[in-house]
Design a protein around this motif. Sequence first.
Motif, short mmCIF file in Angstrom:
data_model
loop_
_atom_site.label_atom_id
_atom_site.label_comp_id
_atom_site.label_asym_id
_atom_site.label_seq_id
_atom_site.Cartn_x
_atom_site.Cartn_y
_atom_site.Cartn_z
N LYS A 99 64.29 -78.31 45.20
CA LYS A 99 64.03 -77.76 43.87
C LYS A 99 62.83 -76.83 43.82
O LYS A 99 62.76 -75.96 42.96
N LYS A 100 61.90 -76.97 44.72
CA LYS A 100 60.72 -76.10 44.70
C LYS A 100 60.89 -74.85 45.56
O LYS A 100 60.00 -74.01 45.63
N LYS A 101 62.02 -74.72 46.22
CA LYS A 101 62.27 -73.56 47.08
C LYS A 101 62.81 -72.40 46.24
O LYS A 101 63.66 -72.58 45.38
N ALA A 102 62.32 -71.21 46.54
CA ALA A 102 62.83 -70.01 45.88
C ALA A 102 64.15 -69.61 46.54
O ALA A 102 64.46 -70.02 47.65
N ASP A 103 64.93 -68.80 45.82
CA ASP A 103 66.24 -68.38 46.34
C ASP A 103 66.13 -67.66 47.67
O ASP A 103 66.97 -67.86 48.56
N ASP A 104 65.11 -66.82 47.84
CA ASP A 104 65.00 -66.06 49.09
C ASP A 104 64.49 -66.91 50.26
O ASP A 104 64.55 -66.49 51.41
N GLU A 105 64.01 -68.13 49.98
CA GLU A 105 63.56 -69.02 51.06
C GLU A 105 64.73 -69.74 51.73
O GLU A 105 64.61 -70.21 52.85
N LEU A 106 65.85 -69.82 51.03
CA LEU A 106 67.00 -70.55 51.55
C LEU A 106 67.93 -69.59 52.29
O LEU A 106 68.41 -68.61 51.72
N ASP A 107 68.20 -69.91 53.57
CA ASP A 107 69.09 -69.08 54.38
C ASP A 107 70.54 -69.23 53.89
O ASP A 107 71.26 -68.25 53.71
N LYS A 108 70.95 -70.47 53.68
CA LYS A 108 72.29 -70.75 53.15
C LYS A 108 72.12 -71.64 51.92
O LYS A 108 72.06 -72.86 52.03
N PRO A 109 72.05 -71.04 50.72
CA PRO A 109 71.69 -71.80 49.53
C PRO A 109 72.81 -72.60 48.86
O PRO A 109 72.54 -73.34 47.92
N TYR A 110 74.05 -72.47 49.29
CA TYR A 110 75.15 -73.14 48.60
C TYR A 110 75.72 -74.30 49.43
O TYR A 110 75.79 -74.21 50.65
#
Length: 177
Positions: A127-138
């Motif tokens: 929850k504290k990660k930004a969208d651009d920090e996640l390589d595969k966000p889904y």
Amino acid sequence: MSVPLTKVDSAIAGLSISDEKPETIEKEVKTKTHRRTSSTAEGIWNIKDLEEQKMDITLPIETQKTGWKLNTSPSTIEDKDILKMFLVTPPVKKIDLHFPLGLEVTARNLKGVTVKDALDAIYKQFKKKADDELDKPYLAGFEWDKEECWTRLIVHQKKEGAPQPSKKSKKKSKEEA
């Protein structure tokens, strides 16, 4: 001016001071060893018991189609019925969710781990990660591989979620027609 204390003057008057413990109290503490049954539900397994009995686990296929973003609340999923389903069959009290890069979270529910419990455990980590920090966000889904580890599920991720229906206003759709 020292006057001996009386019952009226002191709260401790009349109490005997001794190092001996009453035997009845010790017996009551030792005999209370039963487990509460109200906190455990019928038909809910411990994952280790399933491993000992070599019982296979099945996953609902609906978990593969959520299109849920890991850093958003599980309540944002459109199909709320998925959240109420048990994550695995037969239902278990807790299960570890293993990510390919090594992160491991545990989903727990004494009444059986549901899809919502699993998503809540994952969301708590991301929850504290930004969208651009996640390589595969889904979330792509879960996989159970009994050869690798009987007691945990592998979490699969993907780069893009399910296509969202476009929300055009009525005026624009009338102009196009």
